[in-house]
Design a protein around this motif. Structure first.
Motif, PDB file in Angstrom:
ATOM      1  N   ILE A 150       0.729  -1.218   0.009  1.00 53.84           N
ATOM      2  CA  ILE A 150      -0.115   0.094  -0.136  1.00 53.84           C
ATOM      3  C   ILE A 150       0.855   1.123  -0.157  1.00 53.84           C
ATOM      4  N   LEU A 151       2.356   1.586   1.144  1.00 56.93           N
ATOM      5  CA  LEU A 151       3.354   1.800   0.945  1.00 56.93           C
ATOM      6  C   LEU A 151       3.399   3.111  -0.284  1.00 56.93           C
ATOM      7  N   ARG A 152       3.709   1.837  -1.271  1.00 54.90           N
ATOM      8  CA  ARG A 152       4.772   1.476  -2.495  1.00 54.90           C
ATOM      9  C   ARG A 152       3.427   2.169  -3.698  1.00 54.90           C
ATOM     10  N   ASN A 153       2.289   1.743  -3.562  1.00 55.45           N
ATOM     11  CA  ASN A 153       1.382   2.473  -4.174  1.00 55.45           C
ATOM     12  C   ASN A 153       1.086   4.009  -3.856  1.00 55.45           C
ATOM     13  N   LEU A 154       1.086   4.352  -3.171  1.00 58.93           N
ATOM     14  CA  LEU A 154       0.513   5.745  -2.391  1.00 58.93           C
ATOM     15  C   LEU A 154       1.854   6.710  -2.512  1.00 58.93           C
ATOM     16  N   LEU A 155       3.047   5.609  -2.627  1.00 56.63           N
ATOM     17  CA  LEU A 155       4.097   6.531  -3.112  1.00 56.63           C
ATOM     18  C   LEU A 155       4.079   7.347  -4.645  1.00 56.63           C
ATOM     19  N   GLU A 156       4.114   6.416  -5.409  1.00 55.84           N
ATOM     20  CA  GLU A 156       3.305   6.686  -6.646  1.00 55.84           C
ATOM     21  C   GLU A 156       2.837   7.020  -7.281  1.00 55.84           C
ATOM     22  N   ASN A 157       1.912   7.385  -6.426  1.00 54.77           N
ATOM     23  CA  ASN A 157       0.864   8.891  -6.821  1.00 54.77           C
ATOM     24  C   ASN A 157       1.686  10.421  -6.701  1.00 54.77           C
ATOM     25  N   ARG A 158       2.118  10.174  -4.897  1.00 54.89           N
ATOM     26  CA  ARG A 158       3.060  11.074  -4.623  1.00 54.89           C
ATOM     27  C   ARG A 158       3.593  11.513  -5.128  1.00 54.89           C
ATOM     28  N   ILE A 159       4.568  10.566  -6.048  1.00 52.18           N
ATOM     29  CA  ILE A 159       6.150  11.156  -6.958  1.00 52.18           C
ATOM     30  C   ILE A 159       4.816  11.478  -7.978  1.00 52.18           C
ATOM     31  N   LYS A 160       3.803  10.622  -8.319  1.00 52.94           N
ATOM     32  CA  LYS A 160       3.034  11.148 -10.354  1.00 52.94           C
ATOM     33  C   LYS A 160       2.163  12.413  -9.743  1.00 52.94           C
ATOM     34  N   ASN A 161       1.895  13.050  -8.717  1.00 51.39           N
ATOM     35  CA  ASN A 161       1.650  14.885  -8.780  1.00 51.39           C
ATOM     36  C   ASN A 161       2.541  15.386  -8.129  1.00 51.39           C
ATOM     37  N   ARG A 162       3.908  14.867  -7.923  1.00 53.68           N
ATOM     38  CA  ARG A 162       5.621  15.786  -7.825  1.00 53.68           C
ATOM     39  C   ARG A 162       4.963  16.157  -5.610  1.00 53.68           C
ATOM     40  N   GLU A 163       4.344  15.350  -5.278  1.00 54.91           N
ATOM     41  CA  GLU A 163       4.063  15.650  -3.790  1.00 54.91           C
ATOM     42  C   GLU A 163       5.634  15.576  -3.543  1.00 54.91           C
ATOM     43  N   LEU A 164       6.460  15.802  -3.447  1.00 52.10           N
ATOM     44  CA  LEU A 164       7.823  15.282  -2.969  1.00 52.10           C
ATOM     45  C   LEU A 164       7.579  15.297  -1.108  1.00 52.10           C
ATOM     46  N   PRO A 165       7.601  16.674  -0.758  1.00 53.50           N
ATOM     47  CA  PRO A 165       7.395  16.355   0.990  1.00 53.50           C
ATOM     48  C   PRO A 165       7.143  14.929   1.902  1.00 53.50           C
ATOM     49  N   HIS A 186      15.408  15.926  -6.238  1.00 49.61           N
ATOM     50  CA  HIS A 186      14.525  17.055  -7.746  1.00 49.61           C
ATOM     51  C   HIS A 186      13.743  18.136  -6.475  1.00 49.61           C
ATOM     52  N   ASN A 187      14.390  18.033  -4.558  1.00 43.62           N
ATOM     53  CA  ASN A 187      13.965  18.984  -4.055  1.00 43.62           C
ATOM     54  C   ASN A 187      15.270  19.504  -4.206  1.00 43.62           C
ATOM     55  N   GLY A 188      16.016  19.502  -4.663  1.00 37.27           N
ATOM     56  CA  GLY A 188      17.537  20.626  -4.475  1.00 37.27           C
ATOM     57  C   GLY A 188      17.979  20.358  -3.956  1.00 37.27           C
TER      58      GLY A 188
END
Length: 232
Positions: A43-58, A87-89
């Motif tokens: 579940i965490l992996r799938n949620l991580l993929e969504n966060r990255i796709k949406n550029r929600e880096l923090p 990507h977050n500098g």
């Protein structure tokens, strides 16, 4: 795109929220699941993929920290964390992470690549010399391990790339020609040679290599699109 509801009686347009997309529904479901199963790696992996796709880096970094807590020996999480730092500098943190991965697994090619990218972003050319030494050492290790032919080839390509960055074109071309001799069916050295000759403004020579590249790269490969930019 904005969504509007038009009421002809009122003769006004009232903004409405768009209906939830499949992705939004999926993400909401994942968030609900993680509340009940906070340690579920899938579940965490799938949620991580969504966060990255949406550029929600923090938010993505927070999930990765949780995954590292659950699976501290999983190199993938440490690599992704360093990659997100780039990507977050946060380049110093990224470089520290990539170096730590290489110390633990000197055959993890993506960590070398990440280190090169971070150094380029930081415009640290002196640091690039240190990375070059690390890559050369990795090549030596691969040569002493007959099961690391793929890694050896990737590190040679990366070494040549470092030389291209430093405008050592002759040295880089020598490596690319050796790679072609070793495996003529690999499209990557042809593309790289074409890029060098393009930089040298030898467009006719460049086109010869782009033509070979076009004949070898799989049509569905993401780099197939990149080729058209380089050859025009």
């Amino acid at each position: 795109m904005e969504w509007f509801y038009f009421n002809p009686k009122q003769a006004i347009s009232t903004p409405l929220s768009p209906p939830p997309t499949v992705e939004e529904n999926t993400e909401k479901a994942l968030e609900e699941e993680i509340v009940s199963n906070p340690d579920d790696v899938l579940i965490l992996r799938n949620l991580l993929e969504n966060r990255i796709k949406n550029r929600e880096l923090p938010a993505a970094l927070s999930i990765i920290n949780k995954l590292i807590e659950l699976e501290p020996n999983e190199t993938e999480w440490h690599f992704l964390k360093s990659h997100l730092y780039v990507h977050n500098g946060e380049l110093e943190l990224a470089k520290l992470g990539f170096r730590d991965i290489i110390l633990k697994d000197p055959y993890y090619i993506e960590a070398y690549r990440g280190l090169v990218v971070a150094a380029m972003e930081d415009e640290e050319m002196n640091e690039m010399k240190e990375i070059e030494k690390m890559v050369v050492e990795g090549i030596k290790m691969c040569k002493n391990n007959e099961n690391k032919e793929s890694e050896l080839r990737d590190l040679k390509l990366l070494l040549a790339q470092i030389w291209v960055i430093g405008e050592k074109y002759d040295e880089a071309l020598k490596v690319y020609r050796e790679l072609v001799d070793e495996e003529p069916g690999d499209y990557r050295p042809y593309l790289c040679q074409g890029m060098i000759y393009t930089a040298l403004k030898k467009n006719d020579e460049a086109e010869k290599y782009f033509e070979k590249y076009r004949g070898l790269v799989p049509k569905e490969h993401p780099n197939a699109k990149f080729e058209f930019m380089m050859s025009t």
